[in-house]
Design an enzyme around this catalytic site. Sequence first.
Site, mmCIF file in Angstrom:
data_model
loop_
_atom_site.group_PDB
_atom_site.id
_atom_site.type_symbol
_atom_site.label_atom_id
_atom_site.label_comp_id
_atom_site.label_asym_id
_atom_site.label_seq_id
_atom_site.Cartn_x
_atom_site.Cartn_y
_atom_site.Cartn_z
ATOM 1 N N GLY B 13 0.816 -1.247 -0.045
ATOM 2 C CA GLY B 13 0.267 -0.038 0.096
ATOM 3 C C GLY B 13 0.763 1.293 -0.099
ATOM 4 O O GLY B 13 0.632 2.225 0.675
ATOM 5 N N SER B 14 1.827 1.332 -0.875
ATOM 6 C CA SER B 14 2.891 2.498 -0.827
ATOM 7 C C SER B 14 2.640 3.455 -1.489
ATOM 8 O O SER B 14 3.195 4.307 -1.693
ATOM 9 C CB SER B 14 4.241 1.675 -1.139
ATOM 10 O OG SER B 14 3.902 1.234 -2.608
ATOM 11 N N SER B 133 -4.525 -0.813 14.018
ATOM 12 C CA SER B 133 -5.753 0.366 14.036
ATOM 13 C C SER B 133 -6.148 0.207 15.411
ATOM 14 O O SER B 133 -6.574 -0.464 15.975
ATOM 15 C CB SER B 133 -6.564 0.368 12.929
ATOM 16 O OG SER B 133 -7.738 1.448 13.371
ATOM 17 N N TYR B 146 -13.945 -3.936 9.588
ATOM 18 C CA TYR B 146 -12.404 -3.478 9.445
ATOM 19 C C TYR B 146 -11.793 -3.800 10.937
ATOM 20 O O TYR B 146 -10.326 -3.847 10.774
ATOM 21 C CB TYR B 146 -12.723 -1.785 9.365
ATOM 22 C CG TYR B 146 -11.196 -1.035 9.153
ATOM 23 C CD1 TYR B 146 -10.470 -1.004 8.277
ATOM 24 C CD2 TYR B 146 -10.833 -0.566 10.325
ATOM 25 C CE1 TYR B 146 -9.296 -0.477 8.090
ATOM 26 C CE2 TYR B 146 -9.715 0.236 10.327
ATOM 27 C CZ TYR B 146 -8.693 0.247 9.113
ATOM 28 O OH TYR B 146 -7.853 0.955 9.052
ATOM 29 N N ILE B 179 -4.963 9.525 11.100
ATOM 30 C CA ILE B 179 -4.140 10.405 10.757
ATOM 31 C C ILE B 179 -4.863 10.957 9.347
ATOM 32 O O ILE B 179 -5.344 10.420 8.700
ATOM 33 C CB ILE B 179 -2.714 9.861 10.410
ATOM 34 C CG1 ILE B 179 -1.457 10.708 9.844
ATOM 35 C CG2 ILE B 179 -2.908 8.461 9.446
ATOM 36 C CD1 ILE B 179 -0.100 10.135 9.927
#
Lengths: 94, 236
Positions: B13-14, B133, B146, B179
């Site tokens: 996921g860069s 998370s 999630y 974030i």
Amino acid sequence: MTKDDALQIVLRALERLNEELDEPVDVGPRTPLFGADAVIDSLSLVSVIVDVEAEASEALGKPVSLTDDRAINQPTSPFTDPETLAGYITSLAA
Amino acid sequence: MTSLGGKIALVTGSRHGVGRAIAEHLLSRGATVVGFSRGEASLDHANYRHYRVDVADASLVQAAFAEIARNVGPVQIVVNNAAVLTSQYAMIMPPKAARDMLDVNLLGTFLVSREAAKMMRRTKWGRIVNIGSMAASLEPIGDSIYAATKAGVATLANVLSKELGPLGVTCNTLAITAIESEMLNQLPREKVEAIIRNMPIPRFAQADDIMNVLDFLLSERSGYVTAQTIWLGGIN
């Protein structure tokens, strides 16, 4: 790939494993790899399987998986010893 | 802080957000960085190699690792960051969205870790960091799947730490808080801000908060730190 080619792949993987073991095991076509008489532990067997998969895939030019459902459903475990594993690899290559 | 020169790090996921920030950070520390994402590269750096990979596709992941082995070298650091998020009440969550979260967030983390482990066992050194998370702890309404996947990646790291510990590989989870990112923009702002207000440190995470813990987990001196989840911002 002949059965002897496959056997050599398995034996090479075991020789590589031996380089890492504190107490190397005798390596031969009938060295017990799996089951009550196994001479290597489960993590070592995983290392051998990963090595054999990589070299067999390279030799055959296609991905080889030794641990899919087909392997589990064999009447005799393909990982019993190098000879049995070589036979199983040959059957996958056919 | 020691350099990561000579190390090859993989970041999934860069392309966006936290993953991109992590990739840039590791590059700044001297690592060669391999990035996985479904889209084109968004980073241009001499030591960055990009692979278009859906981490949920086992055959694509295996093929990418074979290419990395040939063209880059053995991966020693993995940051499993790739994730997708759909926040919705369970009773109206589209099944495909639920499936996508399971596939990318959890299965993808597993598939990438297992291929990397095959490389790490040869070098007898490795660091796997799963990006978790705060949702796994706070369990917010709408985040059933999630949050479950993020709890799952921590459990995954803990089990892998046992399997890979003898090979010199540590596996940990860095559980981040909200974030500013594209993913955050998918959530109702007021919902996120309400969560932030109730945190012990009531602010959004900043990139450096994440990099601080990441550097700790990746360091040579952290070889005895494994199967840990480190929560940012006072979440526990």
